[in-house]
Design a protein around this motif. Sequence first.
Motif, PDB file in Angstrom:
ATOM      1  N   LYS A  89       4.760   2.521  -5.457  1.00  0.00           N
ATOM      2  CA  LYS A  89       4.283   1.150  -5.235  1.00  0.00           C
ATOM      3  C   LYS A  89       4.671   0.200  -6.358  1.00  0.00           C
ATOM      4  N   HIS A 142      -4.918   4.942 -15.295  1.00  0.00           N
ATOM      5  CA  HIS A 142      -3.865   5.670 -16.000  1.00  0.00           C
ATOM      6  C   HIS A 142      -4.479   6.813 -16.786  1.00  0.00           C
ATOM      7  N   PHE A 174      -4.351   0.665  -4.553  1.00  0.00           N
ATOM      8  CA  PHE A 174      -4.708   1.754  -5.471  1.00  0.00           C
ATOM      9  C   PHE A 174      -4.516   3.096  -4.771  1.00  0.00           C
ATOM     10  N   ASN A 175      -3.672   3.954  -5.366  1.00  0.00           N
ATOM     11  CA  ASN A 175      -3.379   5.266  -4.784  1.00  0.00           C
ATOM     12  C   ASN A 175      -2.979   5.137  -3.314  1.00  0.00           C
ATOM     13  N   ASP A 176      -3.669   5.843  -2.392  1.00  0.00           N
ATOM     14  CA  ASP A 176      -3.316   5.731  -0.976  1.00  0.00           C
ATOM     15  C   ASP A 176      -4.353   4.947  -0.181  1.00  0.00           C
ATOM     16  N   PHE A 212     -10.939  12.396  -9.405  1.00  0.00           N
ATOM     17  CA  PHE A 212     -10.820  11.250 -10.310  1.00  0.00           C
ATOM     18  C   PHE A 212     -12.044  11.093 -11.210  1.00  0.00           C
ATOM     19  N   PRO A 242      -1.043   9.872  -1.749  1.00  0.00           N
ATOM     20  CA  PRO A 242      -2.100   9.693  -2.757  1.00  0.00           C
ATOM     21  C   PRO A 242      -1.533   9.357  -4.137  1.00  0.00           C
ATOM     22  N   PHE A 243      -0.368   9.945  -4.458  1.00  0.00           N
ATOM     23  CA  PHE A 243       0.289   9.670  -5.737  1.00  0.00           C
ATOM     24  C   PHE A 243       1.792   9.551  -5.505  1.00  0.00           C
ATOM     25  N   ASP A 244       2.435   8.780  -6.377  1.00  0.00           N
ATOM     26  CA  ASP A 244       3.897   8.698  -6.401  1.00  0.00           C
ATOM     27  C   ASP A 244       4.525   8.168  -5.110  1.00  0.00           C
ATOM     28  N   SER A 245       3.874   7.210  -4.486  1.00  0.00           N
ATOM     29  CA  SER A 245       4.505   6.502  -3.368  1.00  0.00           C
ATOM     30  C   SER A 245       5.592   5.562  -3.865  1.00  0.00           C
ATOM     31  N   SER A 250       0.834  -1.200   0.000  1.00  0.00           N
ATOM     32  CA  SER A 250       0.000   0.000   0.000  1.00  0.00           C
ATOM     33  C   SER A 250       0.867   1.247   0.000  1.00  0.00           C
TER      34      SER A 250
END
Length: 285
Positions: free
Chosen positions: A17, A44, A196-198, A110, A12-15, A8
Amino acid sequence: MKKTILVSGLLPFDSGKTWFTLSLFKTLTATGAKAVPYKPVAAHNIWYSAMTVKHSVRLKLLVGNDAYAYFRETGESPALLNPVALAVAPLDPSNYGFNMEKYLEDSALFLPQLVMARISHYPYTQIEHYIIQENVEKTVTEARRVLELLKKKLQPTARSLKEVSEMLVSKRIDQIVASALNSLLEKYDVILLESFNDALLPSIGLIENVDQIIIVAPGKAFLYDTSTTKNILQHIAKNLDNPAYLVTSRLLPKFKPEKTIDTPILLKPREHSMLQPIVDFILKE
């Protein structure tokens, strides 16, 4: 022993994963483990991921960068590795006149940008594509042109945004992503389940299938053992009426990880010695 490792993201973005999951997959398989990455729900942006259009046309299957990377590394069908694929497109600021505040607000969300979806059923071969025409009309001219190409190749069914939104949170989707996971478990011993995301979980339908949790942020991985993972999932199950409890950042302060590992900066996903402690943690549990 078969197990599912949930990966996980804290942000929210660019972790990171997907690159983390692919690198962990490569490091795991280098030890002889029979592992596979799995991303039940992926989204995407066709504007920033132009190659996905080419891949989708060639495969006759809506596919994003992450699912395609998993397919390229494993040879498994993107329809199995990513049962729910979502495509968004940028909004046209011209449609907003001088109301740039509303344009920026919608562009940060989104659903206003969701234009196409794909749902795949396993072990069946049924594949459904949907197009949200009301949102297509709100995108920029070039995005509409690209979507016309995808429409001709994928033959999607037209659905309203409300219909698709309700579909995505339905029990049917929970069953579909759980069925795909079970299909993978028949072939592999370790499933690296990317969220998915965060969101801590990509689908409530998977809450009974997770053995360990890894939360990632750039440069860090927080590892949770089987016991703590069980406590986290029980906590979520008791608070399903409050979506905020599904956000990873809300849970991290409540549950202390067993280990915190530094992760490498990489030019591309690959096997890496810095990930070996995570492999050891997974395999010893």
